[in-house]
Scaffold this motif. Structure first.
Motif, PDB file in Angstrom:
ATOM      1  N   PHE A  52     -81.265 -81.292  17.909  1.00  0.00           N
ATOM      2  CA  PHE A  52     -82.791 -80.660  18.468  1.00  0.00           C
ATOM      3  C   PHE A  52     -83.157 -79.094  18.599  1.00  0.00           C
ATOM      4  CE2 PHE A  52     -86.912 -80.784  20.356  1.00  0.00           C
ATOM      5  CZ  PHE A  52     -87.791 -80.564  19.873  1.00  0.00           C
ATOM      6  N   PHE A  53     -81.639 -78.871  19.876  1.00  0.00           N
ATOM      7  CA  PHE A  53     -81.880 -78.005  20.542  1.00  0.00           C
ATOM      8  C   PHE A  53     -81.123 -76.878  19.003  1.00  0.00           C
ATOM      9  CE2 PHE A  53     -78.860 -75.207  22.399  1.00  0.00           C
ATOM     10  CZ  PHE A  53     -79.133 -73.978  23.607  1.00  0.00           C
ATOM     11  N   TYR A  54     -80.997 -77.268  18.474  1.00  0.00           N
ATOM     12  CA  TYR A  54     -79.791 -76.146  17.949  1.00  0.00           C
ATOM     13  C   TYR A  54     -81.215 -75.834  16.301  1.00  0.00           C
ATOM     14  CZ  TYR A  54     -75.813 -76.123  19.899  1.00  0.00           C
ATOM     15  OH  TYR A  54     -74.780 -75.582  20.867  1.00  0.00           O
ATOM     16  N   PHE A  60     -87.638 -76.407  21.690  1.00  0.00           N
ATOM     17  CA  PHE A  60     -86.743 -77.051  22.174  1.00  0.00           C
ATOM     18  C   PHE A  60     -87.138 -77.220  24.031  1.00  0.00           C
ATOM     19  CE2 PHE A  60     -83.492 -76.791  25.692  1.00  0.00           C
ATOM     20  CZ  PHE A  60     -82.709 -77.878  25.528  1.00  0.00           C
ATOM     21  N   ARG A  61     -87.797 -75.510  23.250  1.00  0.00           N
ATOM     22  CA  ARG A  61     -87.489 -74.329  24.879  1.00  0.00           C
ATOM     23  C   ARG A  61     -89.200 -74.882  25.315  1.00  0.00           C
ATOM     24  NH1 ARG A  61     -86.003 -68.526  23.783  1.00  0.00           N
ATOM     25  NH2 ARG A  61     -86.825 -68.681  26.128  1.00  0.00           N
ATOM     26  N   VAL A  62     -89.955 -75.527  24.672  1.00  0.00           N
ATOM     27  CA  VAL A  62     -91.214 -75.594  24.766  1.00  0.00           C
ATOM     28  C   VAL A  62     -91.730 -76.675  25.830  1.00  0.00           C
ATOM     29  CG1 VAL A  62     -93.649 -76.678  24.268  1.00  0.00           C
ATOM     30  CG2 VAL A  62     -92.990 -74.903  22.641  1.00  0.00           C
ATOM     31  N   ALA A  63     -90.983 -77.561  25.336  1.00  0.00           N
ATOM     32  CA  ALA A  63     -90.259 -79.292  26.476  1.00  0.00           C
ATOM     33  C   ALA A  63     -89.716 -78.505  27.335  1.00  0.00           C
ATOM     34  CB  ALA A  63     -89.269 -80.594  25.313  1.00  0.00           C
ATOM     35  N   LEU A 101     -95.338 -69.407  27.904  1.00  0.00           N
ATOM     36  CA  LEU A 101     -94.847 -68.012  27.274  1.00  0.00           C
ATOM     37  C   LEU A 101     -93.253 -67.895  26.818  1.00  0.00           C
ATOM     38  CD1 LEU A 101     -98.244 -66.834  28.098  1.00  0.00           C
ATOM     39  CD2 LEU A 101     -97.869 -68.236  25.672  1.00  0.00           C
ATOM     40  N   LYS A 102     -92.973 -67.416  28.720  1.00  0.00           N
ATOM     41  CA  LYS A 102     -91.918 -67.222  28.439  1.00  0.00           C
ATOM     42  C   LYS A 102     -90.762 -68.360  28.595  1.00  0.00           C
ATOM     43  CE  LYS A 102     -88.805 -63.782  30.169  1.00  0.00           C
ATOM     44  NZ  LYS A 102     -88.753 -62.390  30.381  1.00  0.00           N
ATOM     45  N   PRO A 103     -90.478 -68.994  27.443  1.00  0.00           N
ATOM     46  CA  PRO A 103     -90.048 -70.303  28.351  1.00  0.00           C
ATOM     47  C   PRO A 103     -88.347 -70.755  28.527  1.00  0.00           C
ATOM     48  CG  PRO A 103     -90.176 -70.899  25.671  1.00  0.00           C
ATOM     49  CD  PRO A 103     -90.928 -69.562  26.380  1.00  0.00           C
ATOM     50  N   PRO A 104     -87.753 -71.469  29.301  1.00  0.00           N
ATOM     51  CA  PRO A 104     -86.387 -71.232  29.629  1.00  0.00           C
ATOM     52  C   PRO A 104     -85.229 -71.622  27.914  1.00  0.00           C
ATOM     53  CG  PRO A 104     -87.533 -73.616  30.600  1.00  0.00           C
ATOM     54  CD  PRO A 104     -88.691 -72.555  29.968  1.00  0.00           C
ATOM     55  N   ARG A 105     -84.144 -71.170  28.674  1.00  0.00           N
ATOM     56  CA  ARG A 105     -83.192 -71.491  27.208  1.00  0.00           C
ATOM     57  C   ARG A 105     -82.672 -73.241  27.832  1.00  0.00           C
ATOM     58  NH1 ARG A 105     -82.999 -67.427  24.280  1.00  0.00           N
ATOM     59  NH2 ARG A 105     -84.038 -65.637  25.012  1.00  0.00           N
ATOM     60  N   THR A 106     -82.867 -73.676  28.475  1.00  0.00           N
ATOM     61  CA  THR A 106     -81.944 -75.015  28.906  1.00  0.00           C
ATOM     62  C   THR A 106     -83.648 -75.975  29.401  1.00  0.00           C
ATOM     63  OG1 THR A 106     -80.319 -75.751  29.981  1.00  0.00           O
ATOM     64  CG2 THR A 106     -80.680 -73.981  30.892  1.00  0.00           C
ATOM     65  N   GLU A 107     -82.494 -76.930  29.617  1.00  0.00           N
ATOM     66  CA  GLU A 107     -83.910 -78.369  29.993  1.00  0.00           C
ATOM     67  C   GLU A 107     -83.264 -78.356  31.426  1.00  0.00           C
ATOM     68  OE1 GLU A 107     -86.024 -82.130  29.929  1.00  0.00           O
ATOM     69  OE2 GLU A 107     -86.034 -80.265  28.727  1.00  0.00           O
ATOM     70  N   PRO A 108     -84.401 -78.224  32.244  1.00  0.00           N
ATOM     71  CA  PRO A 108     -83.792 -78.093  34.193  1.00  0.00           C
ATOM     72  C   PRO A 108     -84.269 -80.029  34.113  1.00  0.00           C
ATOM     73  CG  PRO A 108     -86.089 -78.078  33.407  1.00  0.00           C
ATOM     74  CD  PRO A 108     -85.922 -77.645  32.130  1.00  0.00           C
ATOM     75  N   THR A 109     -83.919 -79.987  35.178  1.00  0.00           N
ATOM     76  CA  THR A 109     -84.047 -81.633  36.024  1.00  0.00           C
ATOM     77  C   THR A 109     -84.629 -81.996  37.300  1.00  0.00           C
ATOM     78  OG1 THR A 109     -82.402 -81.452  37.555  1.00  0.00           O
ATOM     79  CG2 THR A 109     -81.343 -82.305  36.162  1.00  0.00           C
ATOM     80  N   MET A 110     -85.214 -82.547  37.373  1.00  0.00           N
ATOM     81  CA  MET A 110     -86.874 -82.375  38.580  1.00  0.00           C
ATOM     82  C   MET A 110     -86.073 -82.011  39.687  1.00  0.00           C
ATOM     83  SD  MET A 110     -89.412 -83.756  36.911  1.00  0.00           S
ATOM     84  CE  MET A 110     -88.829 -82.583  35.819  1.00  0.00           C
ATOM     85  N   GLU A 111     -84.586 -82.503  40.249  1.00  0.00           N
ATOM     86  CA  GLU A 111     -84.247 -82.354  41.081  1.00  0.00           C
ATOM     87  C   GLU A 111     -84.298 -80.153  41.413  1.00  0.00           C
ATOM     88  OE1 GLU A 111     -81.320 -82.943  44.941  1.00  0.00           O
ATOM     89  OE2 GLU A 111     -80.649 -82.638  42.722  1.00  0.00           O
TER      90      GLU A 111
END
Length: 450
Positions: A52-54, A60-63, A101-111
């Motif tokens: 999904f990332f690729y 993916f960045r919206v998520a 509108l300027k989403p991150p490139r990777t998935e963050p954890t909650m912490e």
């Protein structure tokens, strides 16, 4: 420095470190808090990992932006007085929109995004992060071209099994109709606070919970080929141009927005509904100012357990209706925007099931009409004209002082067992004999009207 001095310094450091750790663990009343479990589980390996990332990186960045907002919201509520809700709500929504509108490139954890709350409520973060991993894994499976269409279910079932078996607090595969009744939150003193006092932030998440399921549905309609790419892009475009500008006024459920995926994997679909509802309940609890952090933790842990997978839940996985079986995920329809829908139908049923216990004497029709008017306003984001302040439970108590409240409803970490049993009996009477929703015949291939 000689060896003896070095040894003494090390011992002094260890002693001071132990004192510091103990100071952190001791609460204001002198009790020692229990350390929370922080073990996590890794991805299940498969040919689809990170696809999904690729393949759909923009989606993916919206998520990832949505999950930034989820993590941030915990700390915002924990650290901000409710008296500042209006200003905070506007600022928070603006922050979330900037991330979108300027989403991150990777998935963050909650912490990572909510470190303060992690110190008290890490079990909540574990439940969320584990289910976000399931989100990614199931997106990956649908994205992976090398998995034949007719084998998508086999791989999805494998991911569901891993999700349920390898973790101590997975979200339940039973429909929200059951788990919401099990949670027993309706008359708790916090329910509806977040949506009423932080409507912009709340509705950002309602929009986000439109996006998550329709992306599944876009892939279900698109199939393995190039059509999947265009379906996901066009659905993303709808989110940015229509949904965020005119946000849903209720939490939309999987059965409403991804009926095909819900037929493919009802367990997975229900898991996501149970996660999304947990987000809302957690925000309500953190908004409430009547409990300490320890009391909030007790209530969160109770709700997390109540909405976790239990023996027998998988047998209930297909017990839900499909009100819109043929939706096109690219279209933001009128029925998606208002307060009327599956989630609030469930809430209304629960209210009807509770009333005979809370009001054994007959209620006057005029009072019933007033109660239901307030109930409807409480389910609507924001504070409406004529709406009484406070949570749903607080308003009902104020309107009907003679109402028979279960003592457990006011206590953190305690389940209103009699109320829960009554609601579960109500569901069983209405839906226990309901036919299972039909599986999706994947061998026929994807089709917009399948």
């Amino acid at each position: 420095m000689n060896h003896k001095e070095s040894t003494m310094r090390r011992r002094k450091f260890i002693f001071l470190l132990a004192i510091a750790i103990l100071a952190v663990l001791v609460t204001d009343n002198g009790e020692v808090t229990a350390l929370q479990q922080r073990n996590m589980v890794s991805y299940l390996r498969g040919p689809y990992n990170a696809d999904f990332f690729y393949r759909h990186n923009e989606a993916f960045r919206v998520a990832s932006a949505i999950h930034i907002a989820h993590g941030r919201q915990h700390d915002i509520l924990e650290l901000t007085p409710l008296s500042r809700h209006q200003e905070t709500d506007g600022d928070t929504d603006a922050e979330y929109m900037r991330a979108t509108l300027k989403p991150p490139r990777t998935e963050p954890t909650m912490e990572l995004m909510g470190p303060y709350s992690a110190m008290s409520y890490f079990s909540l973060y574990r439940a969320i992060d584990w289910t976000h991993i399931h989100h990614e894994q199931t997106y990956d499976i649908l994205s992976e071209k090398s998995i034949p269409w007719e084998e998508k279910k086999k791989w999805t079932d494998r991911a569901v099994r891993y999700y349920l078996d390898k973790f101590d607090i997975p979200r339940s595969p039973a429909p929200l109709d059951v788990t919401m009744r099990r949670a027993g939150v309706m008359m708790k003193p916090y329910t509806t606070l977040f949506r009423n006092y932080y409507p912009h932030s709340n509705n950002f998440f309602y929009a986000a919970h439109w996006w998550h399921p329709v992306i599944y549905e876009a892939m279900m309609v698109g199939g393995n080929g190039e059509k999947q790419d265009s379906m996901v892009r066009e659905t993303d475009q709808t989110y940015f141009t229509q949904v965020l500008a005119d946000r849903p006024q209720r939490m939309l459920l999987s059965r409403e927005l991804m009926p095909r995926y819900s037929r493919l994997s009802p367990e997975s679909a229900n898991i996501f509904d149970n996660l999304h509802m947990l987000h809302g309940i957690a925000y309500d609890i953190l908004t409430y100012e009547g409990w300490s952090a320890e009391e909030k933790k007790a209530e969160l842990d109770r709700v997390i357990e109540a909405m976790s997978a239990r023996p027998g839940d998988e047998r209930l996985a297909r017990k839900f209706p499909l009100p819109h079986p043929d939706i096109d995920p690219r279209n933001y329809m009128e029925w998606m925007k208002g307060t009327e829908g599956e989630m609030n139908r469930i809430m209304k049923e629960m209210m009807d099931e509770m009333m005979p216990m809370m009001m054994p004497q007959k209620m006057e029709p005029e009072m019933h009409e007033k109660i239901m008017a307030q109930f409807k306003m409480k389910l609507t984001p924001g504070l409406q004209e004529g709406e009484l302040p406070g949570s749903l439970g607080e308003v009902m108590q104020a309107m009907m002082p003679e109402m028979k409240m279960m003592p457990e409803s006011l206590q953190p970490g305690v389940a209103p067992t009699k109320m829960i049993d009554m609601m579960l009996r109500g569901w069983q009477e209405k839906y226990g004999g309901m036919a299972d929703v039909e599986p999706l015949p994947m061998q026929q291939g994807p089709a917009i009207h399948q």
